[in-house]
Write a protein that holds these residues in place. Structure first.
Motif, PDB file in Angstrom:
ATOM      1  N   LYS A 285      -9.371   0.060 -20.025  1.00  0.00           N
ATOM      2  CA  LYS A 285     -10.595  -0.453 -20.506  1.00  0.00           C
ATOM      3  C   LYS A 285     -11.623   0.596 -21.112  1.00  0.00           C
ATOM      4  O   LYS A 285     -11.433   1.697 -20.423  1.00  0.00           O
ATOM      5  N   MET A 286     -12.356   0.108 -22.102  1.00  0.00           N
ATOM      6  CA  MET A 286     -13.232   1.046 -22.892  1.00  0.00           C
ATOM      7  C   MET A 286     -14.478   0.591 -22.928  1.00  0.00           C
ATOM      8  O   MET A 286     -14.862  -0.584 -23.148  1.00  0.00           O
ATOM      9  N   LEU A 287     -15.635   1.560 -23.012  1.00  0.00           N
ATOM     10  CA  LEU A 287     -16.962   0.951 -23.248  1.00  0.00           C
ATOM     11  C   LEU A 287     -17.411   1.957 -24.383  1.00  0.00           C
ATOM     12  O   LEU A 287     -17.346   3.178 -24.263  1.00  0.00           O
ATOM     13  N   TYR A 288     -18.112   1.436 -25.422  1.00  0.00           N
ATOM     14  CA  TYR A 288     -18.614   2.185 -26.576  1.00  0.00           C
ATOM     15  C   TYR A 288     -20.123   1.809 -26.439  1.00  0.00           C
ATOM     16  O   TYR A 288     -20.460   0.781 -26.357  1.00  0.00           O
ATOM     17  N   GLY A 289     -20.851   3.207 -26.412  1.00  0.00           N
ATOM     18  CA  GLY A 289     -22.295   2.810 -26.666  1.00  0.00           C
ATOM     19  C   GLY A 289     -23.116   4.236 -27.158  1.00  0.00           C
ATOM     20  O   GLY A 289     -22.323   5.124 -27.200  1.00  0.00           O
ATOM     21  N   PRO A 290     -24.253   4.029 -27.420  1.00  0.00           N
ATOM     22  CA  PRO A 290     -25.280   2.947 -27.466  1.00  0.00           C
ATOM     23  C   PRO A 290     -24.984   2.085 -28.900  1.00  0.00           C
ATOM     24  O   PRO A 290     -25.558   0.948 -28.660  1.00  0.00           O
ATOM     25  N   ASP A 291     -24.308   2.699 -29.795  1.00  0.00           N
ATOM     26  CA  ASP A 291     -24.426   1.753 -31.001  1.00  0.00           C
ATOM     27  C   ASP A 291     -23.556   0.695 -31.076  1.00  0.00           C
ATOM     28  O   ASP A 291     -22.229   0.842 -31.471  1.00  0.00           O
ATOM     29  N   LYS A 292     -24.022  -0.485 -31.093  1.00  0.00           N
ATOM     30  CA  LYS A 292     -22.980  -1.681 -31.029  1.00  0.00           C
ATOM     31  C   LYS A 292     -22.354  -1.866 -32.107  1.00  0.00           C
ATOM     32  O   LYS A 292     -21.309  -2.221 -32.369  1.00  0.00           O
ATOM     33  N   ASN A 293     -23.115  -1.579 -33.412  1.00  0.00           N
ATOM     34  CA  ASN A 293     -22.528  -1.702 -34.668  1.00  0.00           C
ATOM     35  C   ASN A 293     -21.267  -0.776 -34.911  1.00  0.00           C
ATOM     36  O   ASN A 293     -20.454  -1.354 -35.301  1.00  0.00           O
ATOM     37  N   LEU A 294     -21.352   0.414 -34.648  1.00  0.00           N
ATOM     38  CA  LEU A 294     -20.354   1.392 -35.056  1.00  0.00           C
ATOM     39  C   LEU A 294     -19.272   0.788 -33.956  1.00  0.00           C
ATOM     40  O   LEU A 294     -17.918   0.960 -34.384  1.00  0.00           O
ATOM     41  N   GLY A 295     -19.292   0.420 -32.952  1.00  0.00           N
ATOM     42  CA  GLY A 295     -18.464  -0.104 -31.741  1.00  0.00           C
ATOM     43  C   GLY A 295     -17.798  -1.479 -32.418  1.00  0.00           C
ATOM     44  O   GLY A 295     -16.563  -1.238 -32.436  1.00  0.00           O
ATOM     45  N   ALA A 296     -18.438  -2.226 -32.911  1.00  0.00           N
ATOM     46  CA  ALA A 296     -17.968  -3.442 -33.481  1.00  0.00           C
ATOM     47  C   ALA A 296     -17.130  -3.147 -34.950  1.00  0.00           C
ATOM     48  O   ALA A 296     -15.855  -3.790 -34.870  1.00  0.00           O
ATOM     49  N   TYR A 297     -17.551  -2.108 -35.511  1.00  0.00           N
ATOM     50  CA  TYR A 297     -16.663  -1.707 -37.111  1.00  0.00           C
ATOM     51  C   TYR A 297     -15.594  -1.053 -36.154  1.00  0.00           C
ATOM     52  O   TYR A 297     -14.403  -1.421 -36.935  1.00  0.00           O
ATOM     53  N   ALA A 298     -15.557  -0.183 -35.491  1.00  0.00           N
ATOM     54  CA  ALA A 298     -14.316   0.417 -34.729  1.00  0.00           C
ATOM     55  C   ALA A 298     -13.253  -0.742 -34.162  1.00  0.00           C
ATOM     56  O   ALA A 298     -12.098  -0.839 -34.406  1.00  0.00           O
ATOM     57  N   MET A 299     -13.893  -1.674 -33.323  1.00  0.00           N
ATOM     58  CA  MET A 299     -12.942  -2.653 -33.148  1.00  0.00           C
ATOM     59  C   MET A 299     -12.293  -3.662 -33.900  1.00  0.00           C
ATOM     60  O   MET A 299     -11.135  -3.940 -33.915  1.00  0.00           O
TER      61      MET A 299
ATOM     62  N   LYS B 223     -11.749  -2.399 -37.129  1.00  0.00           N
ATOM     63  CA  LYS B 223     -10.741  -1.500 -37.868  1.00  0.00           C
ATOM     64  C   LYS B 223      -9.486  -1.302 -37.153  1.00  0.00           C
ATOM     65  O   LYS B 223      -8.317  -1.369 -37.725  1.00  0.00           O
ATOM     66  N   SER B 224      -9.658  -1.064 -35.830  1.00  0.00           N
ATOM     67  CA  SER B 224      -8.431  -0.754 -35.081  1.00  0.00           C
ATOM     68  C   SER B 224      -7.919  -1.925 -34.331  1.00  0.00           C
ATOM     69  O   SER B 224      -6.876  -1.731 -33.536  1.00  0.00           O
ATOM     70  N   ASN B 225      -8.591  -3.142 -34.713  1.00  0.00           N
ATOM     71  CA  ASN B 225      -8.037  -4.382 -33.871  1.00  0.00           C
ATOM     72  C   ASN B 225      -7.933  -4.110 -32.259  1.00  0.00           C
ATOM     73  O   ASN B 225      -6.863  -4.289 -31.675  1.00  0.00           O
ATOM     74  N   ILE B 226      -8.971  -3.743 -31.754  1.00  0.00           N
ATOM     75  CA  ILE B 226      -9.010  -3.512 -30.285  1.00  0.00           C
ATOM     76  C   ILE B 226     -10.305  -4.016 -29.613  1.00  0.00           C
ATOM     77  O   ILE B 226     -11.086  -4.531 -30.336  1.00  0.00           O
ATOM     78  N   GLN B 227     -10.205  -4.156 -28.246  1.00  0.00           N
ATOM     79  CA  GLN B 227     -11.448  -4.569 -27.477  1.00  0.00           C
ATOM     80  C   GLN B 227     -12.023  -3.596 -26.835  1.00  0.00           C
ATOM     81  O   GLN B 227     -11.315  -2.589 -26.306  1.00  0.00           O
ATOM     82  N   MET B 228     -13.406  -3.645 -26.802  1.00  0.00           N
ATOM     83  CA  MET B 228     -14.114  -2.708 -26.047  1.00  0.00           C
ATOM     84  C   MET B 228     -15.286  -3.510 -25.469  1.00  0.00           C
ATOM     85  O   MET B 228     -15.794  -4.341 -26.001  1.00  0.00           O
ATOM     86  N   ASP B 229     -15.987  -2.981 -24.290  1.00  0.00           N
ATOM     87  CA  ASP B 229     -17.300  -3.317 -23.970  1.00  0.00           C
ATOM     88  C   ASP B 229     -18.292  -2.611 -24.931  1.00  0.00           C
ATOM     89  O   ASP B 229     -18.068  -1.404 -25.308  1.00  0.00           O
ATOM     90  N   LEU B 230     -19.231  -3.155 -25.455  1.00  0.00           N
ATOM     91  CA  LEU B 230     -20.102  -2.563 -26.281  1.00  0.00           C
ATOM     92  C   LEU B 230     -21.473  -2.577 -25.669  1.00  0.00           C
ATOM     93  O   LEU B 230     -22.089  -3.522 -24.950  1.00  0.00           O
ATOM     94  N   TRP B 231     -22.470  -1.211 -25.582  1.00  0.00           N
ATOM     95  CA  TRP B 231     -23.685  -1.219 -25.360  1.00  0.00           C
ATOM     96  C   TRP B 231     -24.525  -2.062 -26.264  1.00  0.00           C
ATOM     97  O   TRP B 231     -23.908  -2.510 -27.295  1.00  0.00           O
ATOM     98  N   HIS B 232     -25.928  -2.263 -26.150  1.00  0.00           N
ATOM     99  CA  HIS B 232     -26.503  -3.305 -26.750  1.00  0.00           C
ATOM    100  C   HIS B 232     -27.745  -2.428 -27.802  1.00  0.00           C
ATOM    101  O   HIS B 232     -28.415  -2.863 -28.138  1.00  0.00           O
ATOM    102  N   GLY B 233     -27.016  -1.239 -28.095  1.00  0.00           N
ATOM    103  CA  GLY B 233     -28.032  -0.292 -29.078  1.00  0.00           C
ATOM    104  C   GLY B 233     -27.880  -0.414 -30.317  1.00  0.00           C
ATOM    105  O   GLY B 233     -27.011  -1.021 -30.725  1.00  0.00           O
ATOM    106  N   PHE B 234     -28.709   0.172 -31.164  1.00  0.00           N
ATOM    107  CA  PHE B 234     -28.676   0.161 -32.509  1.00  0.00           C
ATOM    108  C   PHE B 234     -29.775   0.854 -33.070  1.00  0.00           C
ATOM    109  O   PHE B 234     -30.765   1.143 -32.311  1.00  0.00           O
ATOM    110  N   CYS B 235     -29.460   1.214 -34.416  1.00  0.00           N
ATOM    111  CA  CYS B 235     -30.558   1.964 -35.019  1.00  0.00           C
ATOM    112  C   CYS B 235     -31.173   0.873 -36.090  1.00  0.00           C
ATOM    113  O   CYS B 235     -30.728   0.286 -36.801  1.00  0.00           O
ATOM    114  N   GLY B 236     -32.614   0.981 -35.864  1.00  0.00           N
ATOM    115  CA  GLY B 236     -33.704   0.041 -36.683  1.00  0.00           C
ATOM    116  C   GLY B 236     -33.435   0.010 -38.075  1.00  0.00           C
ATOM    117  O   GLY B 236     -33.282  -1.113 -38.484  1.00  0.00           O
ATOM    118  N   ILE B 237     -33.349   1.010 -38.421  1.00  0.00           N
ATOM    119  CA  ILE B 237     -33.195   1.064 -39.961  1.00  0.00           C
ATOM    120  C   ILE B 237     -31.859   0.731 -40.548  1.00  0.00           C
ATOM    121  O   ILE B 237     -31.608  -0.075 -41.577  1.00  0.00           O
TER     122      ILE B 237
END
Ligand code: 13P
Ligand code: SF4
Length: 307
Positions: free
Chosen positions: A148-162, A164-178
């Motif tokens: 099992k993997m957790l990626y954080g704090p950037d939920k967007n980069l995490g979602a992109y990696a999931m 792209k690589s067709n995998i599942q991870m827990d994602l933290w709920h952080g992001f860059c405002g801009i």
């Protein structure tokens, strides 16, 4: 009263660098004046690598707090200075040490992949650190372990990696405002306005925007992409500071910022005067307790080993 001109500041800074054996590292989101006097300008990974290798005694880090902290983790014996101590990162602040500590305790077997945009205190609990330029490679490497993997704090980069690589991870709920604030409609409007331009953006954008991009990469990768490309016009989906280097390397090409809102307030806190005063007086030193440093450096070293 004598006025400190840019030329005078450059002259003094260059002299002090030699006298003090100091190096200036700057991120691509810094103002052009600062990028131009820096010894090295780079993305988060390149700057961390540079900090780990320099022989200089003093590193003045023109960027934000987590970047200077990473330099200090890698060079604990050096004096690392951050010209404006208040220059933080909104995304890094979205991960709280107590929360990630609790997650670690409750999920001892989970692999924690920590985006470099995080505090040293949070990095203590990670297995490996990643930046925007090596995240896909490192996440892929760990996904093969079948844990099992957790990626954080950037939920967007995490979602992109999931995706792209067709995998599942827990994602933290952080992001860059801009970056998170960019919307598909902004891209549609910009493409209508500049029909010959390619759209390139940073992986901190949300997935709907990323899907519209011709190229996705770290700040350094974006600069290298537009430089190598045969195309002449680009719509830029990241902080406006990257255009300084893009334009410098490609005076014949045109770069259009996707939106006027793409200015990182934190990065832009540092002015040339702040760098000047910081190097002159050797103020704003980054200090990390030995206890935190010993644990946090492990995930950064692991990243450098896998990069
Ligand atoms: P890079 O690692 O691509 O330079 O990005 C750092 C950052 O803070 C992006 O918002
Ligand atoms: Fe942090 Fe966003 Fe600024 Fe990058 S652009 S330093 S992620 S606040």
């Amino acid at each position: 009263m004598s006025v400190l001109t840019k030329e005078k500041m450059y002259e003094d800074i260059n002299r002090w660098k030699k006298e003090k054996n100091a190096i200036i590292l700057a991120h691509y989101y810094q103002d052009g004046d600062i990028q131009d006097i820096a010894d090295y300008v780079g993305d988060s990974l390149a700057l961390a690598q540079k900090a780990s290798k320099t022989d200089a005694k003093i590193i003045v880090f023109c960027g934000v707090h987590f970047m200077a902290e990473t330099a200090k983790l890698l060079s604990p014996e050096k004096k690392v200075l951050l010209p404006v101590m208040e220059a933080g990162c909104v995304m890094a602040d979205m991960m709280d040490e107590a929360a990630i500590k609790k997650y670690r305790e409750e999920n001892p077997d989970t692999i924690i992949l920590m985006y470099v945009n995080s505090t040293a205190a949070c990095k203590q609990y990670a297995d490996v650190c990643v930046t925007s330029s090596n995240a896909l490679k490192i996440i892929d490497h760990y996904s093969k372990l079948g844990k099992k993997m957790l990626y954080g704090p950037d939920k967007n980069l995490g979602a992109y990696a999931m995706e792209k690589s067709n995998i599942q991870m827990d994602l933290w709920h952080g992001f860059c405002g801009i970056h998170n604030g960019m919307q598909p409609k902004d891209v549609i409007l910009a493409k209508e306005k500049y029909p010959n331009a390619e759209f390139v953006c940073h992986p901190e954008c949300n997935l709907n925007v990323l899907k519209m991009a011709n190229y996705i990469g770290s700040t350094k990768q974006l600069i290298e992409y537009v430089t190598k490309s045969d195309k002449k016009e680009f719509i830029i989906g990241t902080e406006i500071g990257v255009i300084h280097e893009m334009q410098k390397r490609n005076p014949d090409k045109k770069f259009y910022i996707l939106s006027d809102r793409l200015r990182c307030f934190e990065m832009k806190l540092t002015r040339l005067e702040d760098l000047y005063n910081c190097l002159k007086d050797e103020t704003n030193e980054i200090n990390i307790s030995e206890e935190v440093s010993k644990k946090a450096v492990k995930c950064v070293n692991k990243m450098l080993e896998l990069s």
